[in-house]
Design a protein around this motif. Structure first.
Motif, short mmCIF file in Angstrom:
data_model
loop_
_atom_site.label_atom_id
_atom_site.label_comp_id
_atom_site.label_asym_id
_atom_site.label_seq_id
_atom_site.Cartn_x
_atom_site.Cartn_y
_atom_site.Cartn_z
N ALA A 1 0.85 -1.19 0.00
CA ALA A 1 0.00 0.00 0.00
C ALA A 1 0.89 1.23 0.00
O ALA A 1 2.12 1.14 0.08
N LEU B 1 0.81 5.56 1.42
CA LEU B 1 0.19 6.71 2.06
C LEU B 1 0.86 7.93 1.44
O LEU B 1 1.94 8.33 1.86
N VAL C 1 4.11 1.17 2.02
CA VAL C 1 3.97 0.21 3.12
C VAL C 1 4.33 -1.17 2.59
O VAL C 1 3.71 -1.66 1.64
N LEU D 1 -2.78 -5.43 7.34
CA LEU D 1 -2.44 -4.22 6.58
C LEU D 1 -3.42 -3.10 6.92
O LEU D 1 -3.01 -1.95 7.14
N TYR E 1 -2.59 -1.76 10.28
CA TYR E 1 -1.37 -0.95 10.25
C TYR E 1 -1.64 0.43 9.66
O TYR E 1 -1.19 1.45 10.19
N ILE E 2 -2.38 0.47 8.55
CA ILE E 2 -2.68 1.74 7.90
C ILE E 2 -3.45 2.66 8.84
O ILE E 2 -3.15 3.86 8.95
N ARG F 1 -1.15 3.95 11.43
CA ARG F 1 -0.17 4.87 10.86
C ARG F 1 -0.76 6.25 10.60
O ARG F 1 -0.14 7.27 10.93
N VAL F 2 -1.96 6.31 10.03
CA VAL F 2 -2.54 7.63 9.71
C VAL F 2 -2.92 8.37 11.00
O VAL F 2 -2.82 9.60 11.06
N ARG G 1 -7.89 8.58 6.02
CA ARG G 1 -7.47 7.78 4.86
C ARG G 1 -7.42 8.64 3.60
O ARG G 1 -6.50 8.51 2.79
N VAL H 1 -4.43 7.21 1.09
CA VAL H 1 -4.18 5.78 1.23
C VAL H 1 -4.57 5.05 -0.05
O VAL H 1 -5.67 5.22 -0.57
N VAL I 1 -4.28 1.00 -1.58
CA VAL I 1 -3.92 -0.41 -1.34
C VAL I 1 -3.73 -1.09 -2.69
O VAL I 1 -4.58 -0.99 -3.57
#
Length: 208
Positions: free
Chosen positions: A25, A27, A32, A70, A73-74, A77-78, A200, A205, A207
């Motif tokens: 993915a 960002l 990622v 995933l 995690y995203i 992270r954001v 997002r 974001v 993917v």
């Protein structure tokens, strides 16, 4: 012969590294990798002691598992990036070091020890992952408090009528209190989901 074995070993290691580093993915301009997701997942389990399932990186359901991790995690992270951008939910460096040291000890004594060593997590990188976990959870707690909404008596009455709740099993006061809490939590969760979606979009974001 030894040279050939050495070259094959290097080639095999390079292939493993390439697989671990493949992008899953992005960002914005930040990519990622599978490795990021693996580090995140091991830390998540070792920090918060989830015992409901194993981290099944190599099973036939690997894609399903990794996609779920995933997404987690995203999201983390954001939230971390948003907290950093506004200087919110900060954590002391000493706390990061203390928690990191404790968790690393668990990892090295766990079944993930071999994989962890293969991932080759550097100290500075590890500290960022630990800070991200601590800070994102702290920021979510702050947002949850801010997301609490006022539930009106009319909303409580409507819910009780629509769901035909039995008022004889519990006192009216307790029943209304529980409905109020339920509706407040539900509306708060809705606001958080909307906030997550905004993040997002804000951090672009994608993917793969």
């Amino acid at each position: 012969m030894k040279f050939l074995v050495l070259m094959l070993s290097i080639l095999f290691s390079t292939q493993i590294l390439a697989l671990s580093n493949r992008s899953m993915a992005a960002l914005g301009k930040e990519f990622v990798s599978k490795r990021d997701v693996q580090i995140h997942s091991i830390l998540q389990k070792m920090m918060y002691q989830y015992k409901s399932e194993n981290l099944d990186f190599e099973s036939v359901k690997q894609d399903e598992f990794l996609n779920r991790e995933l997404g987690n995690y995203i999201l983390e992270r954001v939230i971390f990036l948003e907290a950093k951008s506004f200087g919110l939910a900060t954590v002391e460096a000493s706390l990061v070091k203390r928690e990191g040291s404790k968790v690393l000890g668990r990892i090295l004594k766990s079944n993930f020890s071999k994989l962890w060593k293969e991932l080759g997590v550097e100290t500075d990188e590890y500290d960022v992952f630990v800070e991200q976990k601590l800070r994102s959870r702290k920021f979510i707690s702050i947002k949850k408090e801010a997301a609490q909404v006022l539930v009106t008596d009319r909303e409580i009455d409507q819910y009780m009528q629509q769901n035909k709740m039995d008022k004889e099993l519990i006192s009216q006061e307790k029943l209304r209190s529980r409905v109020k809490q339920y509706l407040g939590n539900k509306q708060g969760e809705k606001q958080l989901r909307e906030w997550f979606e905004l993040l997002r979009n804000k951090y672009q974001v994608r993917v793969f």
